[in-house]
Design an enzyme around this catalytic site. Sequence first.
Site, PDB file in Angstrom:
ATOM      1  CE  LYS A 111      -4.241  -1.725   1.860  1.00 29.27           C
ATOM      2  NZ  LYS A 111      -5.677  -1.859   2.792  1.00 29.27           N
ATOM      3  CE  LYS A 193      -6.396  -7.454  -0.569  1.00 28.64           C
ATOM      4  NZ  LYS A 193      -6.279  -7.680   0.703  1.00 28.64           N
ATOM      5  CE  LYS A 196     -14.136  -3.987   2.011  1.00 29.77           C
ATOM      6  NZ  LYS A 196     -12.391  -3.376   2.719  1.00 29.77           N
TER       7      LYS A 196
HETATM    8  N1  AQP Z   1      -8.985 -10.850  -2.710  1.00 30.78           N
HETATM    9  C1  AQP Z   1      -9.336 -11.806  -1.034  1.00 30.78           C
HETATM   10  N2  AQP Z   1      -9.917 -12.892  -1.758  1.00 30.78           N
HETATM   11  C2  AQP Z   1     -10.332 -13.906  -0.193  1.00 30.78           C
HETATM   12  N3  AQP Z   1     -10.664 -12.617   0.416  1.00 30.78           N
HETATM   13  C3  AQP Z   1     -11.067 -11.024   0.970  1.00 30.78           C
HETATM   14  N4  AQP Z   1     -10.445 -10.420   2.092  1.00 30.78           N
HETATM   15  C4  AQP Z   1     -10.088  -9.044   1.501  1.00 30.78           C
HETATM   16  N5  AQP Z   1      -9.612  -9.046  -0.231  1.00 30.78           N
HETATM   17  C5  AQP Z   1      -9.887 -11.130   0.057  1.00 30.78           C
HETATM   18  C6  AQP Z   1     -11.206 -10.768   2.990  1.00 30.78           C
HETATM   19  O1  AQP Z   1     -11.410  -9.769   3.634  1.00 30.78           O
HETATM   20  C7  AQP Z   1     -11.921  -9.566   4.379  1.00 30.78           C
HETATM   21  C8  AQP Z   1     -11.745  -8.028   4.918  1.00 30.78           C
HETATM   22  O2  AQP Z   1     -11.285  -7.386   4.270  1.00 30.78           O
HETATM   23  P1  AQP Z   1     -10.968  -5.621   4.869  1.00 30.78           P
HETATM   24  O3  AQP Z   1     -11.498  -4.828   4.184  1.00 30.78           O
HETATM   25  O4  AQP Z   1     -10.519  -6.049   5.793  1.00 30.78           O
HETATM   26  O5  AQP Z   1      -9.705  -5.707   4.471  1.00 30.78           O
HETATM   27  P2  AQP Z   1      -8.825  -5.682   3.014  1.00 30.78           P
HETATM   28  O6  AQP Z   1      -8.035  -7.324   2.904  1.00 30.78           O
HETATM   29  O7  AQP Z   1      -7.106  -4.948   3.241  1.00 30.78           O
HETATM   30  O8  AQP Z   1      -9.777  -5.851   1.797  1.00 30.78           O
HETATM   31  P3  AQP Z   1      -9.988  -5.067   0.347  1.00 30.78           P
HETATM   32  O9  AQP Z   1     -10.547  -5.589   0.243  1.00 30.78           O
HETATM   33  O10 AQP Z   1      -8.131  -5.781  -0.066  1.00 30.78           O
HETATM   34  O11 AQP Z   1      -9.862  -3.960   0.821  1.00 30.78           O
HETATM   35  P4  AQP Z   1      -8.696  -2.711   0.575  1.00 30.78           P
HETATM   36  O12 AQP Z   1      -8.369  -2.543  -0.475  1.00 30.78           O
HETATM   37  O13 AQP Z   1      -9.203  -1.237   1.563  1.00 30.78           O
HETATM   38  O14 AQP Z   1      -6.784  -3.371   1.121  1.00 30.78           O
HETATM   39  C9  AQP Z   1     -10.481  -9.560   5.491  1.00 30.78           C
HETATM   40  O15 AQP Z   1     -10.970 -11.014   6.585  1.00 30.78           O
HETATM   41  C10 AQP Z   1     -10.046 -10.586   4.178  1.00 30.78           C
HETATM   42  O16 AQP Z   1      -8.886 -10.858   4.121  1.00 30.78           O
END
Ligand code: AQP
Length: 328
Positions: A111, A193, A196
């Site tokens: 990030k 992956k 968001k």
């Molecule tokens: N691609 C993925 N496949 C499986 N699990 C996923 N998670 C996120 N992306 C995937 C799981 O979703 C939960 C919540 O995620 P989060 O919002 O707390 O954090 P993150 O991992 O940072 O998710 P994002 O979507 O990638 O958001 P950003 O881009 O804002 O950081 C977690 O349990 C995560 O493992």
Amino acid sequence: MVRSFSGIQPSGDLHLGNLLGAITRWVQDQHTHDAVFCVVDLHALTLPQDPAVLRERTVSLTALLVACGLDPGACTLFLQSHVPEHTRLAWLMECTASFGELSRMTQFKDKSARAEFISAGLFTYPALQAADILLYDTDVVPVGDDQRQHIELARDLAQRFNSRAGQDVLVVPKHVIPPVGARIMDLQEPGNKMSKSLESPQGTILVLDDPKAIEKKIKRAVTDADNEVRFDPEAKPGVSNLLSILGAATGRDPSALAGEYDMYGPLKADAAEAVVELLAPIQARYAELVRDTGTITSILHTGAAKARSVASATLARVHDAVGLLPPG
Ligand code: AQP
């Protein structure tokens, strides 16, 4: 009862990876565990957020979690910023974590490489996440595979804190990662992956996407030229991702599913149909719930009161262990 805790950031629209990697398991856990789930709005602030958008996303994410099946009567669902013990324990976790440990977090490296402004909060956020988990005497943390390293850090911090205190003050948690769907990849860039915050509209299936958009995105998903359907995430990331999506959406094993296809077209059609079927009832429930902001607010207030009763007791124990005097 075994306590399950997990969180999700209101940093963007909920996607299929969040649902298959984490939320599906949360919905199961609420009936078998003492389940506590948190919308981690403070985590979202590690990157710049528009206040009006953050407000709107926090309400809509809460409504979506309920639409996905979280029952506020069966679990505790609350907002991180409503429970001030999170930031208070986070400071003690920052004083327990080392600079080197936080520097090794791969999510920080990823990030910060993309961010124009690298906040100190982005660097220390795994300590806040450890506090989120440890405040609730958590036994298990259901998460996707990308969170493995952060949960291992939370374990290390709990163990170090206990060893310095000379007593078991904090419960040492374990992560629970689903066998299928733990890492759903971007449909256009299957080396990344699904996320968001990555700008990849065609590679990300949103939980609120309509059937046409889902079909189009899956139809255009990147595969490879040889047309062989095999589950091999290293050699065939795009095809394996489609098999994982179909497997997680239907409760089947991706390798076994591979044997049923000899071309990409039918696999894509079945994956799209399974995702549309999975999301349709969630979308219908969400459409009703999101208009009722009064109910969402009341769910969050009730959840925060329940969460605080546990969190304040843990924080008092931790303060005592490090030698801080009780207030009042
Ligand atoms: N691609 C993925 N496949 C499986 N699990 C996923 N998670 C996120 N992306 C995937 C799981 O979703 C939960 C919540 O995620 P989060 O919002 O707390 O954090 P993150 O991992 O940072 O998710 P994002 O979507 O990638 O958001 P950003 O881009 O804002 O950081 C977690 O349990 C995560 O493992």
